[in-house]
Scaffold this active site. Structure first.
Site, PDB file in Angstrom:
ATOM      1  N   LYS A   1      22.210 -18.758  22.753  1.00 60.89           N
ATOM      2  CA  LYS A   1      21.407 -18.623  21.538  1.00 60.89           C
ATOM      3  C   LYS A   1      20.471 -17.445  21.712  1.00 60.89           C
ATOM      4  O   LYS A   1      20.182 -17.121  22.879  1.00 60.89           O
ATOM      5  CB  LYS A   1      20.625 -19.903  21.238  1.00 60.89           C
ATOM      6  CG  LYS A   1      19.802 -20.505  22.383  1.00 60.89           C
ATOM      7  CD  LYS A   1      18.870 -19.695  23.203  1.00 60.89           C
ATOM      8  CE  LYS A   1      17.681 -19.069  22.521  1.00 60.89           C
ATOM      9  NZ  LYS A   1      16.874 -18.223  23.464  1.00 60.89           N
TER      10      LYS A   1
ATOM     11  N   TYR B   1      14.266 -22.830  18.827  1.00 56.65           N
ATOM     12  CA  TYR B   1      14.390 -24.206  19.329  1.00 56.65           C
ATOM     13  C   TYR B   1      13.755 -25.201  18.368  1.00 56.65           C
ATOM     14  O   TYR B   1      14.288 -26.296  18.159  1.00 56.65           O
ATOM     15  CB  TYR B   1      13.738 -24.344  20.709  1.00 56.65           C
ATOM     16  CG  TYR B   1      14.575 -23.739  21.801  1.00 56.65           C
ATOM     17  CD1 TYR B   1      15.678 -24.413  22.313  1.00 56.65           C
ATOM     18  CD2 TYR B   1      14.288 -22.486  22.318  1.00 56.65           C
ATOM     19  CE1 TYR B   1      16.467 -23.860  23.298  1.00 56.65           C
ATOM     20  CE2 TYR B   1      15.068 -21.921  23.302  1.00 56.65           C
ATOM     21  CZ  TYR B   1      16.156 -22.608  23.787  1.00 56.65           C
ATOM     22  OH  TYR B   1      16.946 -22.054  24.757  1.00 56.65           O
TER      23      TYR B   1
HETATM   24  P1  NAD Z   1      17.900 -11.369  31.412  1.00 56.83           P
HETATM   25  O1  NAD Z   1      17.320 -10.067  30.997  1.00 56.83           O
HETATM   26  O2  NAD Z   1      17.307 -12.043  32.583  1.00 56.83           O
HETATM   27  O3  NAD Z   1      19.462 -11.187  31.697  1.00 56.83           O
HETATM   28  C1  NAD Z   1      20.300 -10.404  30.870  1.00 56.83           C
HETATM   29  C2  NAD Z   1      21.380  -9.766  31.704  1.00 56.83           C
HETATM   30  O4  NAD Z   1      22.110  -8.876  30.860  1.00 56.83           O
HETATM   31  C3  NAD Z   1      20.844  -8.943  32.882  1.00 56.83           C
HETATM   32  O5  NAD Z   1      21.575  -9.237  34.027  1.00 56.83           O
HETATM   33  C4  NAD Z   1      21.107  -7.504  32.449  1.00 56.83           C
HETATM   34  O6  NAD Z   1      21.373  -6.641  33.527  1.00 56.83           O
HETATM   35  C5  NAD Z   1      22.329  -7.651  31.567  1.00 56.83           C
HETATM   36  N1  NAD Z   1      22.523  -6.562  30.625  1.00 56.83           N
HETATM   37  C6  NAD Z   1      23.712  -6.025  30.328  1.00 56.83           C
HETATM   38  N2  NAD Z   1      23.577  -5.034  29.447  1.00 56.83           N
HETATM   39  C7  NAD Z   1      22.267  -4.908  29.198  1.00 56.83           C
HETATM   40  C8  NAD Z   1      21.504  -4.039  28.380  1.00 56.83           C
HETATM   41  N3  NAD Z   1      22.092  -3.108  27.620  1.00 56.83           N
HETATM   42  N4  NAD Z   1      20.181  -4.206  28.367  1.00 56.83           N
HETATM   43  C9  NAD Z   1      19.573  -5.166  29.087  1.00 56.83           C
HETATM   44  N5  NAD Z   1      20.258  -6.030  29.876  1.00 56.83           N
HETATM   45  C10 NAD Z   1      21.589  -5.892  29.942  1.00 56.83           C
HETATM   46  O7  NAD Z   1      17.893 -12.313  30.127  1.00 56.83           O
HETATM   47  P2  NAD Z   1      18.070 -13.900  30.108  1.00 56.83           P
HETATM   48  O8  NAD Z   1      16.730 -14.514  30.049  1.00 56.83           O
HETATM   49  O9  NAD Z   1      18.996 -14.317  31.176  1.00 56.83           O
HETATM   50  O10 NAD Z   1      18.724 -14.113  28.653  1.00 56.83           O
HETATM   51  C11 NAD Z   1      20.098 -13.868  28.416  1.00 56.83           C
HETATM   52  C12 NAD Z   1      20.533 -14.625  27.158  1.00 56.83           C
HETATM   53  O11 NAD Z   1      20.338 -16.010  27.381  1.00 56.83           O
HETATM   54  C13 NAD Z   1      19.727 -14.304  25.906  1.00 56.83           C
HETATM   55  O12 NAD Z   1      20.581 -14.357  24.796  1.00 56.83           O
HETATM   56  C14 NAD Z   1      18.707 -15.416  25.812  1.00 56.83           C
HETATM   57  O13 NAD Z   1      18.281 -15.696  24.501  1.00 56.83           O
HETATM   58  C15 NAD Z   1      19.492 -16.560  26.366  1.00 56.83           C
HETATM   59  N6  NAD Z   1      18.627 -17.575  26.993  1.00 56.83           N
HETATM   60  C16 NAD Z   1      18.879 -18.883  26.737  1.00 56.83           C
HETATM   61  C17 NAD Z   1      18.133 -19.870  27.332  1.00 56.83           C
HETATM   62  C18 NAD Z   1      18.465 -21.302  27.097  1.00 56.83           C
HETATM   63  O14 NAD Z   1      17.685 -22.168  27.486  1.00 56.83           O
HETATM   64  N7  NAD Z   1      19.605 -21.618  26.517  1.00 56.83           N
HETATM   65  C19 NAD Z   1      17.089 -19.527  28.186  1.00 56.83           C
HETATM   66  C20 NAD Z   1      16.853 -18.182  28.461  1.00 56.83           C
HETATM   67  C21 NAD Z   1      17.642 -17.214  27.855  1.00 56.83           C
END
Ligand code: NAD
Length: 445
Positions: free
Chosen positions: A190, A275
């Site tokens: 999401k 959420y």
């Molecule tokens: P994050 O920034 O920690 O991780 C994102 C990953 O994508 C990184 O490893 C990064 O290197 C990679 N990436 C690839 N191309 C990229 C670009 N062009 N720019 C930036 N990063 C790039 O983020 P996250 O917190 O892991 O979130 C990832 C997804 O998960 C999002 O859609 C977020 O909304 C979702 N999320 C969901 C929950 C949940 O509880 N369901 C919790 C946190 C995040």
């Protein structure tokens, strides 16, 4: 239109000629004397094409009954869940996790180790160092480590049944569509995308490829929220009249993708406010008819140059129920949900957190007022949602939180922004039923 008779050996359509035998095998019916329209034949051909491109159906393994152990506890105590019945590793659904950031490394990969129907088989990352290190930690061989250029070759890997997109929001659209074209079932974090139009494209791409699409709304597999839904639906305290909820946290890095409009789609609302929105729609099993929004960002704060800091919004449901919702990117963490009904209220602290939910309910009987703490066993929300998706893949079911559910949240978020912009309430004309947005209830064992 043509009439099929015993003698005819071919049916002519706009697209191609198919033999009568083939046509009858597609319909499974005798069509002697039946009028056959071109569209009917086209539909059947489309179904055939879909079958040709869809991933091969997995044979659902027989699910063992839980092992029976000698009973010894009295029923005075809280009952334990039945013993788990994990599938043999060879029968589990194989996952490729795309994007090795906070969520993937902190929650999803560890959760896969405690899944019963799902297993990690491949990794996708732009960082060779991460792939090497994480591959070693989780026993993934270098051949099953991919980068964003080799992503499409996942199609040639029969170990991968599902691709789980854990990338910044603005990349979900592209990677879900590419993954569907690779013939893999798609689980997407999401918010589903950056806009409702992107969501529609993703649903269409998955339908055309004959693959399943699920949005990872872990909150709908979370036992406190599921209990709350049950109590509301059976009107334990009568009709809900007022809901107060907020999901808030603090952010510090203006260069992070969450603060870039093209990668995040928006600020607090699509990231954490979603959420509140999704959970209310889930527990009420109803869509808001109208929203009224307010958006604010502190002038000059570089964190909020592109995306908003605060969204406060009201949603109107049937029976005059009003939900006051808020989400903030610049306050100490706080996640609350309180549902006030005619004869009592429910409260969940840490409502949207990964764990640690606390649920209370308050009511009165004569001169005595009660405030009860509900002790509900926690589960790993990520493992539960992945095992549900695996169950859908194994048994060919529509996911509980299908793509349409993600689309509906985007339609409402767009209305909230529109209302904040115009200063007027905005009606929500999209009113699908709960059943239209959801597959069968998940089996959470
Ligand atoms: P994050 O920034 O920690 O991780 C994102 C990953 O994508 C990184 O490893 C990064 O290197 C990679 N990436 C690839 N191309 C990229 C670009 N062009 N720019 C930036 N990063 C790039 O983020 P996250 O917190 O892991 O979130 C990832 C997804 O998960 C999002 O859609 C977020 O909304 C979702 N999320 C969901 C929950 C949940 O509880 N369901 C919790 C946190 C995040």
């Amino acid at each position: 239109m043509k009439i099929v008779n015993e003698q005819e050996s071919e049916i002519l359509t706009d697209e191609k000629i198919i033999t009568r035998k083939h046509f009858l095998s597609l319909t499974g019916k005798s069509l002697i004397g039946t009028a056959v329209s071109t569209s009917m034949v086209s539909d059947l051909l489309a179904q055939e094409k879909l079958k040709a491109t869809s991933p091969p159906a997995k044979i659902p393994p027989a699910q063992d009954a839980p092992i029976e152990l000698e009973a010894w506890k009295s029923d005075v105590d809280q009952a334990s869940a039945p013993l788990p019945t994990p599938l043999a590793p060879k029968d589990r659904v194989g996952y490729a996790v795309v994007g090795l950031g906070h969520l993937a490394l902190g929650e999803i990969l560890p959760a896969l180790s405690s899944c019963k129907k799902s297993k990690l088989v491949a990794l996708v990352s732009g960082s060779p160092e991460k792939l090497e290190k994480v591959g070693k930690q989780y026993g993934i061989s270098p051949e099953n480590c991919y980068n964003y250029e080799t992503y499409d070759t996942l199609k040639d890997n029969p170990e991968v049944d599902v691709i789980y997109i854990v990338l910044p929001n603005g990349l979900h659209h592209e990677y879900v569509i590419r993954g569907a074209k690779a013939g893999k079932h798609m689980l997407c974090e999401k918010p589903m995308a950056n806009s409702s139009q992107e969501c529609r494209d993703m649903i269409t791409a998955c339908n055309e490829a004959g693959v399943k699409l699920m949005i990872a709304y872990r909150i709908q597999y979370q036992p406190h929220n599921r209990t709350l839904r049950e109590l509301i639906q059976k009107k334990e305290f009568g009709i809900p009249k007022l809901i107060e909820t907020s999901n808030n946290q603090s952010s510090a890095n203006p260069n992070h993708w969450r603060h870039k409009k093209s990668l995040a789609g928006g600020g607090a609302l699509p990231d954490i406010g979603i959420y509140c929105l999704n959970t209310l729609r889930f527990i009420l099993q109803e869509e808001p008819s109208e929203v009224f929004g307010y958006v604010y960002s502190t002038p000059g704060n570089p964190l909020f140059a592109e995306v908003e800091e605060l969204v406060s919004w009201q949603m109107r449901f049937s029976n005059g129920l009003i939900a006051n919702c808020a989400t903030h990117y610049n306050v100490h963490e706080s996640r609350q949900l309180r549902v006030l009904c005619e004869k009592g209220w429910y409260n969940i602290d840490k409502a949207y957190a990964y764990k640690g939910q606390q649920m209370q309910k308050a009511y009165a009987e004569g001169k005595i007022g009660y405030q009860d703490q509900l002790f509900i066993s926690e589960i790993n929300q990520f493992a539960a949602e992945m095992d549900h998706f695996s169950d859908c893949v194994l048994n060919n079911k529509k996911p509980f939180t299908a793509g349409e559910e993600g689309l509906q949240d985007h339609i409402i978020m767009e209305a909230i922004y529109e209302s904040a912009h115009s200063g007027k309430p905005v009606k929500i004309s999209s009113q699908p039923s709960f059943a239209e947005l959801h597959g069968p209830e998940p089996i959470l064992d």
